[in-house]
Design an enzyme around this catalytic site. Structure first.
Site, short mmCIF file in Angstrom:
data_model
loop_
_atom_site.label_atom_id
_atom_site.label_comp_id
_atom_site.label_asym_id
_atom_site.label_seq_id
_atom_site.Cartn_x
_atom_site.Cartn_y
_atom_site.Cartn_z
N TYR A 11 49.32 51.96 4.92
CA TYR A 11 49.91 51.86 3.66
C TYR A 11 50.74 50.54 3.48
O TYR A 11 50.50 49.68 2.51
CB TYR A 11 50.98 52.99 3.56
CG TYR A 11 51.65 53.09 2.32
CD1 TYR A 11 51.35 52.69 1.20
CD2 TYR A 11 53.00 53.57 2.69
CE1 TYR A 11 52.38 52.71 0.13
CE2 TYR A 11 54.26 53.48 1.85
CZ TYR A 11 53.59 52.98 0.27
OH TYR A 11 54.58 53.28 -0.51
N ILE A 12 51.70 50.46 4.44
CA ILE A 12 52.65 49.22 3.98
C ILE A 12 51.85 47.87 4.54
O ILE A 12 51.91 47.02 3.82
CB ILE A 12 53.85 49.28 4.98
CG1 ILE A 12 54.62 50.82 4.40
CG2 ILE A 12 54.65 48.16 4.61
CD1 ILE A 12 55.78 51.00 5.44
N SER A 77 54.48 57.22 13.27
CA SER A 77 55.56 57.08 12.36
C SER A 77 56.07 58.42 11.80
O SER A 77 56.64 58.14 10.67
CB SER A 77 55.61 55.85 11.51
OG SER A 77 54.47 56.25 10.33
N ASN A 92 52.20 54.88 21.92
CA ASN A 92 51.49 54.14 21.02
C ASN A 92 52.49 53.03 20.51
O ASN A 92 52.16 51.81 20.50
CB ASN A 92 51.07 55.05 19.85
CG ASN A 92 50.11 54.18 18.85
OD1 ASN A 92 49.31 53.31 19.29
ND2 ASN A 92 50.21 54.38 17.54
N TYR A 141 60.78 59.19 17.53
CA TYR A 141 60.20 58.20 16.67
C TYR A 141 61.29 57.05 16.50
O TYR A 141 60.96 55.75 17.05
CB TYR A 141 59.60 58.79 15.40
CG TYR A 141 59.56 57.69 14.31
CD1 TYR A 141 58.52 56.69 14.52
CD2 TYR A 141 60.50 57.42 13.34
CE1 TYR A 141 58.47 55.67 13.46
CE2 TYR A 141 60.18 56.47 12.23
CZ TYR A 141 59.19 55.49 12.41
OH TYR A 141 59.05 54.60 11.41
N LYS A 145 61.48 53.05 18.24
CA LYS A 145 61.53 51.88 17.40
C LYS A 145 62.84 51.03 17.89
O LYS A 145 62.83 49.79 17.88
CB LYS A 145 61.75 52.18 15.96
CG LYS A 145 60.42 52.71 15.39
CD LYS A 145 59.54 51.52 15.03
CE LYS A 145 58.23 52.21 14.43
NZ LYS A 145 57.52 50.90 13.57
N HIS A 189 54.64 62.59 3.60
CA HIS A 189 55.93 61.94 2.83
C HIS A 189 56.24 62.48 1.49
O HIS A 189 55.21 62.90 0.82
CB HIS A 189 55.51 60.71 2.78
CG HIS A 189 55.38 59.69 4.17
ND1 HIS A 189 54.57 58.63 4.24
CD2 HIS A 189 56.44 59.60 5.16
CE1 HIS A 189 55.06 58.24 5.42
NE2 HIS A 189 55.84 58.77 6.01
N ILE A 207 60.91 72.24 -0.09
CA ILE A 207 61.79 71.64 0.45
C ILE A 207 62.36 72.13 1.65
O ILE A 207 62.74 73.17 1.90
CB ILE A 207 63.00 71.74 -0.68
CG1 ILE A 207 62.49 71.24 -2.08
CG2 ILE A 207 64.14 71.07 -0.43
CD1 ILE A 207 63.45 71.74 -3.31
N ASP A 285 65.29 65.45 11.34
CA ASP A 285 65.63 65.10 9.87
C ASP A 285 67.44 64.71 9.82
O ASP A 285 68.05 65.84 9.86
CB ASP A 285 65.57 65.88 8.40
CG ASP A 285 64.01 65.75 8.33
OD1 ASP A 285 63.39 64.63 8.64
OD2 ASP A 285 63.57 66.72 7.71
#
Ligand SMILES: NC(=O)c1ccc[n+]([C@@H]2O[C@H](COP(=O)([O-])OP(=O)(O)OC[C@H]3O[C@@H](n4cnc5c(N)ncnc54)[C@H](O)[C@@H]3O)[C@@H](O)[C@H]2O)c1
Ligand SMILES: O=c1ccn([C@@H]2O[C@H](COP(=O)(O)OP(=O)(O)O[C@H]3O[C@H](CO)[C@@H](O)[C@H](O)[C@H]3O)[C@@H](O)[C@H]2O)c(=O)[nH]1
Length: 329
Positions: A11-12, A77, A92, A141, A145, A189, A207, A285
């Site tokens: 995507y990015i 990710s 990965n 994750y 990073k 997402h 939600i 989250d």
């Protein structure tokens, strides 16, 4: 300048390839297509199908294409998945970075722009997170990073590999011209899921929790348009070309939106109902992630062009309406 974009079919990464090509860079792409799409890669870029953990292919590309700088987007990710499968993330992401740094060191490539994340901060105390905020990831994750950031830092010290680590907040939207956009399978997402519900591809959106310590109880995130984000990458490369030092920047809009606010804004943009139901919290989250991004504005001269969340959602909506099945391969 010859740039290798790893994860350039994602995507990015595909938005980065598009912009680099338009600006006249010679672009090579390495991607294993685990989540990316060959079709998303601009036809002017040279495409290699392969894995970042394969040093042979890295050596081959770096040498054949005289690579001078690397944009590193390739990663697993997903916050929730990483809590369930931490080793996938350490393999990965962390192993991938180690092999890449070896290839850079052995081939004397000295510049890297790295996709880091707001997930390195975990539950931040500050209402606007600066780069100096404590790094306490709440997911494997985010941890992976942070490890990757630190690995590059030590390689800068030892081998002079200069880096810009960009801690993205939530990236959203699609190219304004509509050629490329976001297509993940399964999609996790928030904004694309909400737009799939607007298209009738899902009955509703769930939600994930309304008992967080936020005004409406749902999680708050800072959404940044993918084109603005890529502009910051190009500015970072120019920065490395002009300065012999490394940097870390947050990339966000400094405005937070709750999950409920994103659903409401999407109803406004699409004119659709978008049924939403309340569900359990998703593991990993944090309640709120909003960037202070003055540093990127001051040092890089970064000026995001997208000002409202509706504008950002509109570009994503245009892409989803025109490509309801995503890329067709
Ligand atoms: N999307 C966001 O909101 C967001 C926020 C913060 C950081 N990031 C980071 O930005 C980067 C890009 O994210 P995205 O949303 O475009 O993800 P994506 O999954 O769409 O793109 C990742 C690309 O990397 C490729 N890839 C993965 N592992 C690989 C490997 N071992 N070898 C070669 N290629 C490999 C995939 O096939 C894919 O094309 C990631 O590093 C992610 O952690 C994303
Ligand atoms: O069906 C859904 C999907 C998401 N959410 C919520 O929406 C918010 C945003 O979620 P999502 O779009 O999955 O993004 P994040 O989990 O915030 O993670 C993104 O943003 C991070 C930086 O903030 C990056 O590191 C990650 O790579 C990127 O996926 C979160 O509160 C989720 O709980 C829902 O309520 N329902």
């Amino acid at each position: 300048m010859n740039v290798l974009v790893i994860g350039g079919a994602g995507y990015i990464g595909s938005h980065a390839v598009n912009k680099l090509v338009k600006k006249g860079y010679a672009v090579s792409v390495l991607d294993n297509l685990i989540t990316g799409h060959r079709e998303a890669v601009d036809a002017s870029a040279k495409f290699y199908l392969g894995d970042i953990r394969d040093k042979k292919i890295l050596n081959q590309i770096i040498q054949e294409d005289s690579i001078e700088a690397i944009f590193h987007f390739a990663a697993s990710s997903l916050v929730g998945e990483s809590v369930e499968q931490p080793l996938k993330y350490f393999n990965n992401n962390v192993v991938g970075m180690e092999v890449l740094l070896e290839a850079m060191q052995e081939n004397d490539v000295k510049k890297i722009i790295f996709s880091s994340t707001a997930a390195v901060y975990g539950e931040a105390e500050a209402s606007l997170i600066t780069e100096a905020e404590p790094k306490q990831p709440t997911s494997p994750y985010g941890e992976s990073k942070l490890m990757m950031e630190n690995m590059i830092k030590w390689c800068d010290l030892a081998y002079g590999i200069k880096f810009v680590s960009l801690r993205y907040f939530n990236v959203a939207g699609a190219l304004r011209t509509g050629e490329i956009g976001e297509d993940h399978d399964p999609e996790t997402h928030l904004i694309p899921i909400v737009l799939q519900a607007a298209l009738g591809q899902r009955e509703e959106i769930t939600i994930f929790g309304d008992d967080y310590n936020t005004p409406d109880g749902t999680c708050i995130r800072d959404y940044v348009h993918v084109e603005d984000l890529i502009e910051a990458h190009i500015l970072s490369l120019e920065y490395l070309n002009q300065h012999n030092d490394s940097q870390i920047f947050n990339l966000g809009s400094s405005t937070g939106y709750s999950v409920k606010e994103i659903v409401d804004a999407s109803r406004k943009v699409t004119g659709k109902d978008i049924p939403a139901i309340m569900g359990e919290r998703r593991a990993g989250d944090p309640a709120k992630l909003v960037a202070a991004s003055e540093k990127a504005r001051e040092i890089l001269g970064w000026q995001p062009a997208y000002e409202t969340i509706e504008d950002i959602i509109q570009t994503a909506w245009n892409w989803h309406k025109a490509n309801p099945a995503g890329y067709v391969e």
